[in-house]
Write a protein that holds these residues in place. Structure first.
Motif, PDB file in Angstrom:
ATOM      1  N   ASP A  25       0.848  -1.262  -0.015  1.00  0.00           N
ATOM      2  CA  ASP A  25       0.000  -0.011  -0.076  1.00  0.00           C
ATOM      3  C   ASP A  25       1.063   1.211  -0.094  1.00  0.00           C
ATOM      4  O   ASP A  25       1.793   1.523   1.170  1.00  0.00           O
ATOM      5  N   TYR A  26       0.934   2.148  -0.999  1.00  0.00           N
ATOM      6  CA  TYR A  26       1.571   2.979  -0.991  1.00  0.00           C
ATOM      7  C   TYR A  26       1.434   4.394  -0.394  1.00  0.00           C
ATOM      8  O   TYR A  26       1.904   5.292  -0.522  1.00  0.00           O
ATOM      9  N   THR A  27       0.266   4.351   0.076  1.00  0.00           N
ATOM     10  CA  THR A  27      -0.229   5.415   0.906  1.00  0.00           C
ATOM     11  C   THR A  27       0.429   5.421   2.370  1.00  0.00           C
ATOM     12  O   THR A  27       0.573   6.178   2.748  1.00  0.00           O
ATOM     13  N   SER A  28       0.313   3.943   2.778  1.00  0.00           N
ATOM     14  CA  SER A  28       1.149   3.734   3.975  1.00  0.00           C
ATOM     15  C   SER A  28       2.426   3.320   4.182  1.00  0.00           C
ATOM     16  O   SER A  28       3.231   3.710   5.261  1.00  0.00           O
ATOM     17  N   GLY A  29       3.189   2.813   2.781  1.00  0.00           N
ATOM     18  CA  GLY A  29       4.170   2.191   2.759  1.00  0.00           C
ATOM     19  C   GLY A  29       4.119   0.733   3.274  1.00  0.00           C
ATOM     20  O   GLY A  29       5.141   0.084   3.634  1.00  0.00           O
ATOM     21  N   MET A  30       3.038   0.299   3.955  1.00  0.00           N
ATOM     22  CA  MET A  30       3.016  -1.027   4.485  1.00  0.00           C
ATOM     23  C   MET A  30       2.859  -2.268   3.533  1.00  0.00           C
ATOM     24  O   MET A  30       1.969  -2.150   2.610  1.00  0.00           O
ATOM     25  N   ALA A  31       3.465  -3.273   3.951  1.00  0.00           N
ATOM     26  CA  ALA A  31       3.382  -4.361   3.014  1.00  0.00           C
ATOM     27  C   ALA A  31       1.900  -4.976   3.575  1.00  0.00           C
ATOM     28  O   ALA A  31       1.873  -5.426   4.651  1.00  0.00           O
ATOM     29  N   LEU A  32       1.119  -5.498   2.437  1.00  0.00           N
ATOM     30  CA  LEU A  32      -0.129  -6.370   2.949  1.00  0.00           C
ATOM     31  C   LEU A  32       0.131  -7.696   2.938  1.00  0.00           C
ATOM     32  O   LEU A  32      -0.462  -8.400   3.522  1.00  0.00           O
ATOM     33  N   GLY A  33       1.165  -8.094   2.269  1.00  0.00           N
ATOM     34  CA  GLY A  33       1.616  -9.627   2.144  1.00  0.00           C
ATOM     35  C   GLY A  33       2.991  -9.707   1.390  1.00  0.00           C
ATOM     36  O   GLY A  33       3.356  -8.888   0.803  1.00  0.00           O
ATOM     37  N   THR A  34       3.811 -10.713   1.945  1.00  0.00           N
ATOM     38  CA  THR A  34       4.880 -11.057   1.249  1.00  0.00           C
ATOM     39  C   THR A  34       5.222 -12.436   1.446  1.00  0.00           C
ATOM     40  O   THR A  34       4.522 -13.050   2.075  1.00  0.00           O
ATOM     41  N   GLY A  36       8.799 -14.912   0.438  1.00  0.00           N
ATOM     42  CA  GLY A  36      10.192 -14.826   0.134  1.00  0.00           C
ATOM     43  C   GLY A  36      11.135 -13.928   0.688  1.00  0.00           C
ATOM     44  O   GLY A  36      10.766 -13.516   2.056  1.00  0.00           O
ATOM     45  N   GLY A  37      12.086 -13.350   0.196  1.00  0.00           N
ATOM     46  CA  GLY A  37      13.067 -12.727   0.923  1.00  0.00           C
ATOM     47  C   GLY A  37      13.930 -13.398   1.881  1.00  0.00           C
ATOM     48  O   GLY A  37      14.226 -14.376   1.547  1.00  0.00           O
ATOM     49  N   GLY A  38      13.999 -12.719   3.164  1.00  0.00           N
ATOM     50  CA  GLY A  38      14.969 -13.677   4.234  1.00  0.00           C
ATOM     51  C   GLY A  38      15.670 -12.708   4.886  1.00  0.00           C
ATOM     52  O   GLY A  38      15.527 -11.625   4.781  1.00  0.00           O
ATOM     53  N   GLN A  39      16.438 -12.941   5.809  1.00  0.00           N
ATOM     54  CA  GLN A  39      17.371 -12.308   6.562  1.00  0.00           C
ATOM     55  C   GLN A  39      18.373 -11.332   6.072  1.00  0.00           C
ATOM     56  O   GLN A  39      18.846 -10.575   6.207  1.00  0.00           O
ATOM     57  N   ASP A  40      18.656 -11.721   4.668  1.00  0.00           N
ATOM     58  CA  ASP A  40      19.393 -11.056   3.693  1.00  0.00           C
ATOM     59  C   ASP A  40      18.743 -10.194   2.975  1.00  0.00           C
ATOM     60  O   ASP A  40      19.202  -9.116   2.066  1.00  0.00           O
ATOM     61  N   PHE A  41      17.219 -10.206   3.014  1.00  0.00           N
ATOM     62  CA  PHE A  41      16.625  -9.314   2.085  1.00  0.00           C
ATOM     63  C   PHE A  41      15.356  -9.090   2.750  1.00  0.00           C
ATOM     64  O   PHE A  41      14.413  -9.991   2.509  1.00  0.00           O
ATOM     65  N   ASP A  42      14.967  -8.299   3.366  1.00  0.00           N
ATOM     66  CA  ASP A  42      13.941  -7.663   4.063  1.00  0.00           C
ATOM     67  C   ASP A  42      12.774  -7.277   3.322  1.00  0.00           C
ATOM     68  O   ASP A  42      13.060  -5.830   2.911  1.00  0.00           O
ATOM     69  N   LEU A  43      11.756  -7.902   3.028  1.00  0.00           N
ATOM     70  CA  LEU A  43      10.889  -7.167   2.147  1.00  0.00           C
ATOM     71  C   LEU A  43       9.977  -6.019   2.900  1.00  0.00           C
ATOM     72  O   LEU A  43       9.345  -5.170   2.044  1.00  0.00           O
ATOM     73  N   ALA A  48       8.615  -0.503   2.176  1.00  0.00           N
ATOM     74  CA  ALA A  48       8.643   0.927   2.530  1.00  0.00           C
ATOM     75  C   ALA A  48       9.560   1.782   1.499  1.00  0.00           C
ATOM     76  O   ALA A  48       9.114   3.163   1.257  1.00  0.00           O
ATOM     77  N   GLY A  49      10.647   1.432   1.416  1.00  0.00           N
ATOM     78  CA  GLY A  49      11.648   2.252   0.340  1.00  0.00           C
ATOM     79  C   GLY A  49      11.100   2.353  -0.890  1.00  0.00           C
ATOM     80  O   GLY A  49      11.249   3.559  -1.510  1.00  0.00           O
ATOM     81  N   ASN A  50      10.402   1.338  -1.327  1.00  0.00           N
ATOM     82  CA  ASN A  50       9.783   1.475  -2.853  1.00  0.00           C
ATOM     83  C   ASN A  50       8.541   2.233  -2.977  1.00  0.00           C
ATOM     84  O   ASN A  50       8.250   2.964  -3.889  1.00  0.00           O
ATOM     85  N   THR A  51       7.856   2.398  -1.894  1.00  0.00           N
ATOM     86  CA  THR A  51       6.754   3.364  -1.613  1.00  0.00           C
ATOM     87  C   THR A  51       7.132   4.733  -2.016  1.00  0.00           C
ATOM     88  O   THR A  51       6.574   5.789  -2.687  1.00  0.00           O
ATOM     89  N   ASP A  52       8.695   5.160  -1.328  1.00  0.00           N
ATOM     90  CA  ASP A  52       9.200   6.434  -1.712  1.00  0.00           C
ATOM     91  C   ASP A  52       9.308   6.636  -3.260  1.00  0.00           C
ATOM     92  O   ASP A  52       9.124   7.720  -3.613  1.00  0.00           O
ATOM     93  N   VAL A  53       9.825   5.552  -3.843  1.00  0.00           N
ATOM     94  CA  VAL A  53      10.076   5.590  -5.158  1.00  0.00           C
ATOM     95  C   VAL A  53       8.563   5.804  -6.060  1.00  0.00           C
ATOM     96  O   VAL A  53       8.699   6.698  -7.030  1.00  0.00           O
ATOM     97  N   LEU A  97       2.369  -4.097  -6.900  1.00  0.00           N
ATOM     98  CA  LEU A  97       3.450  -5.330  -6.576  1.00  0.00           C
ATOM     99  C   LEU A  97       4.411  -5.208  -6.730  1.00  0.00           C
ATOM    100  O   LEU A  97       4.958  -4.456  -7.742  1.00  0.00           O
ATOM    101  N   TYR A  98       5.425  -5.507  -5.906  1.00  0.00           N
ATOM    102  CA  TYR A  98       6.862  -5.344  -6.027  1.00  0.00           C
ATOM    103  C   TYR A  98       7.522  -7.003  -6.060  1.00  0.00           C
ATOM    104  O   TYR A  98       7.124  -7.791  -5.191  1.00  0.00           O
ATOM    105  N   ILE A  99       8.432  -6.835  -7.146  1.00  0.00           N
ATOM    106  CA  ILE A  99       9.244  -8.391  -6.998  1.00  0.00           C
ATOM    107  C   ILE A  99      10.620  -8.067  -7.213  1.00  0.00           C
ATOM    108  O   ILE A  99      10.799  -7.231  -8.003  1.00  0.00           O
ATOM    109  N   ALA A 100      11.342  -9.011  -6.569  1.00  0.00           N
ATOM    110  CA  ALA A 100      12.879  -8.692  -6.794  1.00  0.00           C
ATOM    111  C   ALA A 100      13.298 -10.058  -7.289  1.00  0.00           C
ATOM    112  O   ALA A 100      12.808 -11.268  -7.116  1.00  0.00           O
TER     113      ALA A 100
END
Length: 124
Positions: A25-34, A36-43, A48-53, A97-100
Motif C-alpha cells: 500500500d503506497y499510501t502507508s508504505g506497509m506491505a499487505l503480504g510478502t 520470500g525474501g529472508g534475513q539478507d533481503f527484508d521485504l 517502505a523504500g519502494n513506496t518512496d520511489v 506489486l513488488y518483485i525482486a
C-alpha cells in the motif's frame, strides 16, 4: 479470483529467479503480504523504500502535467532486478506489486508478462 497470499505464492513459484514478492500500500508504505525474501533481503524494508520511489514518480508526473498512468517501474542492479507494478483495478487503487529477481536466473520480459497476468487475476 485468488486472494493476496495465493497470488504472492503464485508469483514466487511461477516467475523464474524470484527472490521475493510483496503487495504494498503506497499510501502507508506497509506491505499487505510478502513471500520470500529472508534475513539478507527484508521485504518490509523494501516495501517502505519502494513506496518512496512510487510517490516520487507520481509527484513528478503531476508537476510535469502528464495525464498518464505508471505501468511499471524497473530498477536494474548489478545482481537483481526490482520491478514495481501499480495495480490498475479500482479495488487496487493505492497498491503495487513488488518483485525482486535474480538477474542470472530471471527473464525480465517473461517476468513482466507473468506479473501483468497475475495482477489481472488478483482480487483485493
Amino acid at each position: 479470483m485468488p486472494n493476496i497470499d495465493a497470488t504472492l505464492k503464485e508469483a514466487m513459484s511461477s516467475i523464474d529467479g524470484t527472490i521475493g514478492v510483496a503487495l504494498v500500500d503506497y499510501t502507508s508504505g506497509m506491505a499487505l503480504g510478502t513471500v520470500g525474501g529472508g534475513q539478507d533481503f527484508d521485504l518490509e524494508v523494501a516495501a517502505a523504500g519502494n513506496t518512496d520511489v512510487v510517490r516520487a514518480k507520481l509527484r513528478t508526473m503531476e508537476h510535469l502535467g502528464l495525464d498518464d498512468q505508471i505501468e511499471d517501474i524497473l530498477i536494474s542492479l548489478g545482481k537483481q532486478y526490482h520491478l514495481i507494478r501499480l495495480l490498475k483495478a479500482s479495488s487496487g487503487n493505492g497498491l503495487f506489486l513488488y518483485i525482486a529477481l535474480d538477474v542470472g536466473k530471471a527473464n525480465l520480459a517473461m517476468a513482466r508478462h507473468q506479473l501483468r497476468r497475475i495482477e489481472s487475476n488478483l482480487e483485493v
